[in-house]
Design a protein around this motif. Structure first.
Motif, PDB file in Angstrom:
ATOM      1  N   TRP A 281       0.819  -1.229   0.000  1.00  0.00           N
ATOM      2  CA  TRP A 281       0.000   0.000   0.000  1.00  0.00           C
ATOM      3  C   TRP A 281       0.844   1.267   0.000  1.00  0.00           C
ATOM      4  O   TRP A 281       0.613   2.201  -0.761  1.00  0.00           O
ATOM      5  CB  TRP A 281      -0.961  -0.076   1.191  1.00  0.00           C
ATOM      6  N   HIS A 282       1.872   1.295   0.831  1.00  0.00           N
ATOM      7  CA  HIS A 282       2.614   2.548   0.971  1.00  0.00           C
ATOM      8  C   HIS A 282       3.595   2.834  -0.157  1.00  0.00           C
ATOM      9  O   HIS A 282       4.071   3.968  -0.300  1.00  0.00           O
ATOM     10  CB  HIS A 282       3.253   2.659   2.363  1.00  0.00           C
ATOM     11  N   GLU A 283       3.814   1.824  -1.005  1.00  0.00           N
ATOM     12  CA  GLU A 283       4.692   2.067  -2.166  1.00  0.00           C
ATOM     13  C   GLU A 283       4.082   3.125  -3.088  1.00  0.00           C
ATOM     14  O   GLU A 283       4.775   3.770  -3.857  1.00  0.00           O
ATOM     15  CB  GLU A 283       4.887   0.767  -2.954  1.00  0.00           C
ATOM     16  N   ASP A 284       2.755   3.253  -3.044  1.00  0.00           N
ATOM     17  CA  ASP A 284       2.068   4.178  -3.956  1.00  0.00           C
ATOM     18  C   ASP A 284       1.939   5.597  -3.390  1.00  0.00           C
ATOM     19  O   ASP A 284       1.228   6.423  -3.967  1.00  0.00           O
ATOM     20  CB  ASP A 284       0.657   3.658  -4.277  1.00  0.00           C
ATOM     21  N   ASN A 285       2.591   5.868  -2.280  1.00  0.00           N
ATOM     22  CA  ASN A 285       2.462   7.194  -1.662  1.00  0.00           C
ATOM     23  C   ASN A 285       1.008   7.634  -1.573  1.00  0.00           C
ATOM     24  O   ASN A 285       0.591   8.560  -2.270  1.00  0.00           O
ATOM     25  CB  ASN A 285       3.242   8.250  -2.451  1.00  0.00           C
ATOM     26  N   PRO A 286       0.211   6.960  -0.758  1.00  0.00           N
ATOM     27  CA  PRO A 286      -1.230   7.253  -0.733  1.00  0.00           C
ATOM     28  C   PRO A 286      -1.532   8.726  -0.461  1.00  0.00           C
ATOM     29  O   PRO A 286      -0.831   9.365   0.329  1.00  0.00           O
ATOM     30  CB  PRO A 286      -1.764   6.373   0.399  1.00  0.00           C
ATOM     31  N   LEU A 287      -2.551   9.205  -1.124  1.00  0.00           N
ATOM     32  CA  LEU A 287      -2.974  10.586  -0.900  1.00  0.00           C
ATOM     33  C   LEU A 287      -3.748  10.647   0.408  1.00  0.00           C
ATOM     34  O   LEU A 287      -4.519   9.749   0.722  1.00  0.00           O
ATOM     35  CB  LEU A 287      -3.897  11.054  -2.026  1.00  0.00           C
ATOM     36  N   ILE A 288      -3.563  11.713   1.130  1.00  0.00           N
ATOM     37  CA  ILE A 288      -4.349  11.941   2.346  1.00  0.00           C
ATOM     38  C   ILE A 288      -5.304  13.083   1.992  1.00  0.00           C
ATOM     39  O   ILE A 288      -4.870  14.227   1.812  1.00  0.00           O
ATOM     40  CB  ILE A 288      -3.454  12.369   3.532  1.00  0.00           C
ATOM     41  N   ILE A 289      -6.577  12.765   1.898  1.00  0.00           N
ATOM     42  CA  ILE A 289      -7.541  13.804   1.511  1.00  0.00           C
ATOM     43  C   ILE A 289      -7.877  14.648   2.736  1.00  0.00           C
ATOM     44  O   ILE A 289      -8.229  14.131   3.793  1.00  0.00           O
ATOM     45  CB  ILE A 289      -8.814  13.158   0.917  1.00  0.00           C
ATOM     46  N   SER A 290      -7.761  15.950   2.562  1.00  0.00           N
ATOM     47  CA  SER A 290      -8.032  16.803   3.723  1.00  0.00           C
ATOM     48  C   SER A 290      -9.143  17.817   3.452  1.00  0.00           C
ATOM     49  O   SER A 290      -9.582  18.495   4.375  1.00  0.00           O
ATOM     50  CB  SER A 290      -6.760  17.514   4.174  1.00  0.00           C
TER      51      SER A 290
END
Ligand code: PMP
Length: 455
Positions: A29-38
């Protein structure tokens, strides 16, 4: 795109340490640099670095009028000043009552009773338990009717009852021993016809097969469960015209209930408020969720006909009661959002305006059908599936491990558009409020992303 902020780095680290994401292989999962929606605005999501992304799947098929719509925002705020939650067990509440009346008004005629819950899965669990208990309490006509007829490849949610009705092996096979037995009919899937036909040779074998299956099991069937017009999670499989009304006729002929799961297709996604309207079908039970609150808050409803409802009436001692109810059932904040969303359908003429969007959207998608790695584009209203194939002539899929569709998702994200795949089917399902300009962006970015990955 903006450089990653310290806040994004902090949130990603916490996410990596503590959060377990749905339908996600957490090892990578973290290989894709997940977006954090704010934040969000209209049809756009904004991440913790301030980058904007077009919400091409309406936040998992929920959002209807755009994010932070002033009318829904105001309704939820106003409700906050009254009460955020009170129980529906032993009490009622104003927004839940008002919304129930509004839903009964817009639903196919005769669906007058609204049973609330909080997700698509629970809306389906409620429907299947009501159908089962209805047959138990209906008298001799219901004797022995304890099974459900479902469509292969169906998806009705992730709770165990909903999984039993479903048929997507990659999600469901592991739970096999936990599930109750159901009767499965082959899906009416024209692109990958289970009867080996194509448009030239088709004799509506799927219609005959559904009838033969229903007839063979008619003595034991409580209900037929169907996603009307489009099997969403199976890869946006669009059913042939007349299949839904055929299903309705079979239910009448063989004495079973029709459960319509409009969790995905409801609230305008197929071009009409409810998909059932397009074939003038009135189900006995109608499952609603996702768009019911405009995509704001977890809310679901299962609507029942008077006939189904009356089988539950009796003296206390008879125990015909429907003993079911979730804690946050009929939550006032969610119902207030639901009321405001339905008001917007009226005041903003959402469905009328949607017809132009659908026309444009289908024109924009047309050229993509010729792409050498696009096997088929399936669309009803704004629900769209673009099936990617390694070989168009033989319809051969890409090897599973290659994650072709995931690469397309990432390529679209780099261009500022959020989409999600189902297998190798790219799903496009924007909010109904998508503008012509945003439609053009969505389709052109997805086309470019497909070309980048498969070209
Ligand atoms: N039914 C259908 C047709 C769905 O598409 C979904 C969710 N995609 C569900 C049920 C389950 O809804 P939820 O995820 O809210 O439980």
């Amino acid at each position: 795109m903006t450089v990653r902020s310290a806040e994004t780095v902090r949130l990603r680290a916490l996410d990596a340490t503590h959060v377990w994401h749905p339908f996600t292989q957490m090892a990578t999962w973290h290989e894709d640099n997940p977006l954090i929606i704010s934040a969000a605005e209209g049809n756009w999501l904004i991440d913790s670095d301030g980058n904007k992304y077009l919400d091409g799947v309406s936040s998992l098929w929920t959002n209807v009028h755009g994010h932070r719509h002033p009318h829904i925002d105001a309704a939820v705020r106003a409700q906050l000043d009254k009460v955020a939650h009170s129980t529906m067990l032993g009490l009622s509440n104003q927004p839940a009552v008002e919304l129930a009346a509004m839903l009964a008004e817009i639903a196919p005629e005769g669906l007058n009773r609204v049973f609330y819950s909080d997700s698509g899965s629970t809306a389906v669990e409620v429907a299947l338990k009501i159908a089962y208990q209805y047959q138990c309490q209906r008298g001799p006509a219901g004797d022995g009717r304890r099974k459900f007829l479902c469509i292969r490849g169906a998806y009705h949610g992730d709770t165990v009852g909903a999984v039993a009705l479903g048929g997507i092996d990659i999600f469901h096979a592991v739970y096999g021993p936990l599930l109750f037995e159901t009767i499965k009919a082959e899906a009416p899937h024209c692109y990958r016809c289970p009867f080996g036909q194509d448009s030239a040779t088709c004799k509506k074998e799927c219609f005959t097969h559904l009838e033969e299956t229903a007839a063979r099991h008619s003595h034991e069937l409580a209900a037929l469960v169907i996603e009307p017009l489009v099997q969403g999670a199976a890869g946006q499989i669009t059913h042939p015209e007349g299949y839904l009304s055929h299903a309705r006729k079979l239910c009448d002929k063989y004495g079973m209930l029709l459960i319509a799961d409009e969790v995905a297709v409801g609230f305008g996604k197929t071009g009409t408020m409810f998909a059932c309207e397009q074939e003038a079908v009135r189900p006995d039970l109608l499952c609603l969720a996702k768009g019911i609150s405009g995509g704001y808050l977890p809310l679901a409803a299962t609507l029942a006909t008077d006939e189904v409802y009356s089988a539950f009436l009796g003296s206390h001692a008879e125990c015909r009661t429907f003993f079911h109810g979730h804690t946050y059932t009929g939550n006032p904040l969610a119902c207030a959002a639901g009321i405001a969303s339905l008001e917007l359908f009226r005041t903003e003429k959402t469905l009328e305006r949607l017809q132009d969007t659908i026309r444009l959207y289908s024109q924009l998608l047309e050229p993509l059908a010729a792409h050498p790695h696009v096997g088929q584009i399936r669309r009803r209203g704004i629900m769209t599936g673009i099936e990617l194939v390694a070989d168009k002539a033989t319809k051969t899929p890409y090897p599973f491990a290659e994650r072709t569709s995931h690469k397309v998702v990432m390529a679209a994200r780099r261009r500022g558009v959020i989409v999600r795949p189902l297998g190798d089917v790219m799903v496009l399902m924007p909010p109904l409020s998508i503008t012509p300009e945003e439609c053009r962006l969505l389709v052109s970015v997805v086309s470019e992303a497909i070309e980048e990955v498969t070209g």
